[in-house]
Design a protein around this motif. Structure first.
Motif, mmCIF file in Angstrom:
data_model
loop_
_atom_site.group_PDB
_atom_site.id
_atom_site.type_symbol
_atom_site.label_atom_id
_atom_site.label_comp_id
_atom_site.label_asym_id
_atom_site.label_seq_id
_atom_site.Cartn_x
_atom_site.Cartn_y
_atom_site.Cartn_z
ATOM 1 N N TRP A 85 0.832 -1.206 0.000
ATOM 2 C CA TRP A 85 0.000 0.000 0.000
ATOM 3 C C TRP A 85 0.866 1.256 0.000
ATOM 4 N N GLN A 86 1.900 1.252 0.797
ATOM 5 C CA GLN A 86 2.777 2.415 0.866
ATOM 6 C C GLN A 86 3.480 2.648 -0.459
ATOM 7 N N SER A 87 3.841 1.552 -1.127
ATOM 8 C CA SER A 87 4.496 1.664 -2.432
ATOM 9 C C SER A 87 3.567 2.328 -3.452
ATOM 10 N N GLU A 88 2.288 1.914 -3.459
ATOM 11 C CA GLU A 88 1.322 2.510 -4.381
ATOM 12 C C GLU A 88 1.083 3.975 -4.042
ATOM 13 N N PHE A 89 1.017 4.270 -2.752
ATOM 14 C CA PHE A 89 0.812 5.651 -2.320
ATOM 15 C C PHE A 89 1.997 6.533 -2.718
ATOM 16 N N ASP A 90 3.193 5.997 -2.610
ATOM 17 C CA ASP A 90 4.387 6.756 -3.003
ATOM 18 C C ASP A 90 4.383 7.066 -4.507
ATOM 19 N N LYS A 91 3.896 6.119 -5.300
ATOM 20 C CA LYS A 91 3.802 6.369 -6.752
ATOM 21 C C LYS A 91 2.797 7.485 -7.025
ATOM 22 N N TYR A 92 1.700 7.463 -6.282
ATOM 23 C CA TYR A 92 0.680 8.495 -6.464
ATOM 24 C C TYR A 92 1.219 9.869 -6.070
ATOM 25 N N LYS A 93 2.072 9.921 -5.068
ATOM 26 C CA LYS A 93 2.628 11.194 -4.599
ATOM 27 C C LYS A 93 3.538 11.851 -5.633
ATOM 28 N N GLN A 94 3.916 11.122 -6.654
ATOM 29 C CA GLN A 94 4.815 11.667 -7.665
ATOM 30 C C GLN A 94 4.085 12.429 -8.767
ATOM 31 N N ILE A 95 2.756 12.367 -8.778
ATOM 32 C CA ILE A 95 2.017 13.019 -9.867
ATOM 33 C C ILE A 95 1.448 14.356 -9.392
ATOM 34 N N ASP A 96 1.055 15.175 -10.344
ATOM 35 C CA ASP A 96 0.600 16.534 -10.040
ATOM 36 C C ASP A 96 -0.687 16.569 -9.226
ATOM 37 N N GLN A 97 -1.574 15.604 -9.428
ATOM 38 C CA GLN A 97 -2.834 15.646 -8.696
ATOM 39 C C GLN A 97 -2.605 15.643 -7.190
ATOM 40 N N TRP A 98 -1.668 14.806 -6.749
ATOM 41 C CA TRP A 98 -1.370 14.786 -5.313
ATOM 42 C C TRP A 98 -0.673 16.089 -4.894
ATOM 43 N N ALA A 99 0.298 16.522 -5.665
ATOM 44 C CA ALA A 99 1.087 17.697 -5.297
ATOM 45 C C ALA A 99 0.246 18.964 -5.231
ATOM 46 N N THR A 106 -4.096 11.019 3.716
ATOM 47 C CA THR A 106 -3.375 9.988 4.452
ATOM 48 C C THR A 106 -3.440 8.703 3.654
ATOM 49 N N LEU A 107 -2.784 7.681 4.139
ATOM 50 C CA LEU A 107 -2.818 6.394 3.451
ATOM 51 C C LEU A 107 -4.238 5.851 3.391
ATOM 52 N N GLU A 108 -5.007 6.060 4.451
ATOM 53 C CA GLU A 108 -6.394 5.581 4.469
ATOM 54 C C GLU A 108 -7.242 6.316 3.435
ATOM 55 N N ASP A 109 -7.014 7.603 3.271
ATOM 56 C CA ASP A 109 -7.730 8.361 2.235
ATOM 57 C C ASP A 109 -7.368 7.831 0.849
ATOM 58 N N PHE A 110 -6.101 7.529 0.664
ATOM 59 C CA PHE A 110 -5.651 7.014 -0.627
ATOM 60 C C PHE A 110 -6.300 5.665 -0.938
ATOM 61 N N LYS A 111 -6.443 4.831 0.072
ATOM 62 C CA LYS A 111 -7.056 3.522 -0.146
ATOM 63 C C LYS A 111 -8.470 3.657 -0.708
ATOM 64 N N PHE A 112 -9.191 4.665 -0.238
ATOM 65 C CA PHE A 112 -10.567 4.876 -0.705
ATOM 66 C C PHE A 112 -10.601 5.107 -2.214
ATOM 67 N N ILE A 113 -9.772 6.024 -2.713
ATOM 68 C CA ILE A 113 -9.804 6.301 -4.148
ATOM 69 C C ILE A 113 -9.163 5.167 -4.943
ATOM 70 N N TYR A 114 -8.201 4.480 -4.339
ATOM 71 C CA TYR A 114 -7.556 3.356 -5.030
ATOM 72 C C TYR A 114 -8.570 2.255 -5.333
ATOM 73 N N TRP A 115 -9.412 1.923 -4.334
ATOM 74 C CA TRP A 115 -10.369 0.831 -4.534
ATOM 75 C C TRP A 115 -11.382 1.144 -5.628
ATOM 76 N N TRP A 116 -11.761 2.412 -5.766
ATOM 77 C CA TRP A 116 -12.679 2.775 -6.846
ATOM 78 C C TRP A 116 -12.050 2.503 -8.214
ATOM 79 N N GLU A 117 -10.829 2.961 -8.407
ATOM 80 C CA GLU A 117 -10.168 2.752 -9.702
ATOM 81 C C GLU A 117 -9.852 1.281 -9.927
ATOM 82 N N TRP A 118 -9.409 0.598 -8.879
ATOM 83 C CA TRP A 118 -9.126 -0.827 -9.025
ATOM 84 C C TRP A 118 -10.390 -1.597 -9.391
ATOM 85 N N GLY A 119 -11.508 -1.250 -8.739
ATOM 86 C CA GLY A 119 -12.766 -1.916 -9.055
ATOM 87 C C GLY A 119 -13.204 -1.668 -10.489
#
Length: 381
Positions: A85-99, A106-119
């Motif tokens: 999970w931390q690895s995926e979150f770190d990849k997300y932190k590299q893009i402009d949307q996060w910046a 937080t990591l928990e917030d990231f999990k919420f949006i991750y599951w939508w896209e993964w689904g």
């Protein structure tokens, strides 16, 4: 001396000894598992509808860029532990949307949006699997009717293309240092438009398989060419409006001007051409994009009234009913669209508006099908 025979007995004996007549070429079109294939296509249609709805919710929750890589096979496995999970979150932190937008996450917030896209991506994989199992299963069993192998393979090809277009869309938003926080609206429109093309072909094939080849051949002789041409234009205009709706959604233009029938108390929106070069305004200027969507909506309304009036003159009751149903759906969609604007497009209203677009598209397509293949009722019926 020959025995006297009864003429009725001779007829009975001859009819019993002769083999039953074989059907002609028309009857050969009945071969194959038409009902089974039709049911399979209906399942695919329902799954694509679910895919569109989940895709819309993924956009409304700003989840589409949470997965920054395209891994068609290994991407089916989600993160299995905290390190993943931390690895995926770190990849997300590299893009402009996060910046720019989401540094608060937080990591928990990231999990919420991750599951939508993964689904969303997972549903796409399941659709591909259902198509492959059905197609190759019917092919191996030699149950595909004559002339249908290419059509069914074409559906699979469109599905594969849709996966590639989906990543092409996501890639436009996975940027670093470019100040881009969303996917390109025109790529979003392409992605949604292709989904409707897939739905259209599946629905058309379902309608064809719902009737025997002999019946379809007879129905084609009764084709109402003018109504068919009119409904074809109606379908294309509705499709254009759907693409424009995707452009509106892509830049959240539906929340920029929330009064109707005016736009900030005037007919034409202010600052409609402020972006340079000028052509970008047609994709990125919220006022101009929403204005065009509204104007095409009015044109669609006028065209729908004409199609309804002409459709009511059909000689076939089923065709008249189909044009009426499509017209009612268009009216409901326009009212819902206005309500979506004046309420600033809350996610639940916005997603209903998107689902209704599917209904409108399918009903217009059905009217077009019945104009080409009318159901001929007897005078007694």
């Amino acid at each position: 001396m020959s025995q006297k025979r009864n003429i009725f007995e001779e007829v009975g004996e001859q009819s019993a000894s002769k083999p039953a007549p074989k059907g002609g070429m028309i009857d050969q079109g009945r071969g194959g598992a038409r009902r089974g294939i039709r049911a399979w296509l209906m399942v695919l249609f329902a799954m694509v509808v679910v895919m569109v709805v989940v895709g819309g919710l993924t956009r409304l929750t700003d989840s589409g860029l949470s997965i920054t890589e395209w891994r068609p096979v290994t991407g089916a496995i989600p993160p299995l532990n905290e390190a993943d999970w931390q690895s995926e979150f770190d990849k997300y932190k590299q893009i402009d949307q996060w910046a720019i937008d989401n540094q608060w996450m937080t990591l928990e917030d990231f999990k919420f949006i991750y599951w939508w896209e993964w689904g969303h991506r997972q549903i796409g994989r399941v659709i591909g699997l259902v198509w492959a199992v059905g197609f190759f299963g019917f092919l191996a069993a030699r149950k595909i009717p004559v002339g249908w192998t290419g059509r069914l393979a074409f559906i699979g090809g469109l599905g594969g293309l849709q996966g590639a277009v989906g990543w092409w869309m996501v890639a436009s938003g996975v940027t670093s240092g470019e100040g881009v926080t969303t996917v390109a609206s025109y790529r979003l429109a392409t992605h949604l438009g292709l989904a409707f093309v897939i739905l259209g072909f599946i629905a058309w094939y379902v309608m064809l398989l719902g009737r025997e080849e002999r019946e379809l051949m007879q129905a084609r002789r009764q084709k109402e060419a003018r109504l068919f041409g009119l409904s074809t234009g109606w379908l294309h205009l509705a499709f254009l409006q759907i693409l424009l709706g995707a452009l509106v959604a892509g830049i959240d233009a539906g929340r920029s001007f929330t009064d109707w029938p005016w736009m900030q108390d005037q007919f034409f929106p202010p600052e409609a051409f402020d972006i340079t070069p000028v052509w970008r305004n047609f994709f990125e200027n919220a006022g101009l994009v929403q204005f065009i969507h509204r104007m095409v909506g009015y044109v669609l309304l006028a065209f729908s009234v004409m199609a309804f009036v002409k459709g009511r003159k059909s000689a076939h009751a089923a065709t008249r009913a189909a044009f009426t149903a499509a017209f009612i759906a268009v009216i409901a969609q326009i009212v819902l669209g206005i309500y979506t604007v004046v309420t600033a497009a809350p996610w639940n209203i916005a997603i209903v508006h998107q689902v209704f677009a599917i209904l409108v598209f399918a009903l217009i397509l059905r009217a077009r099908f019945l104009a080409a293949h009318p159901i001929v009722a007897s005078l007694r019926g």
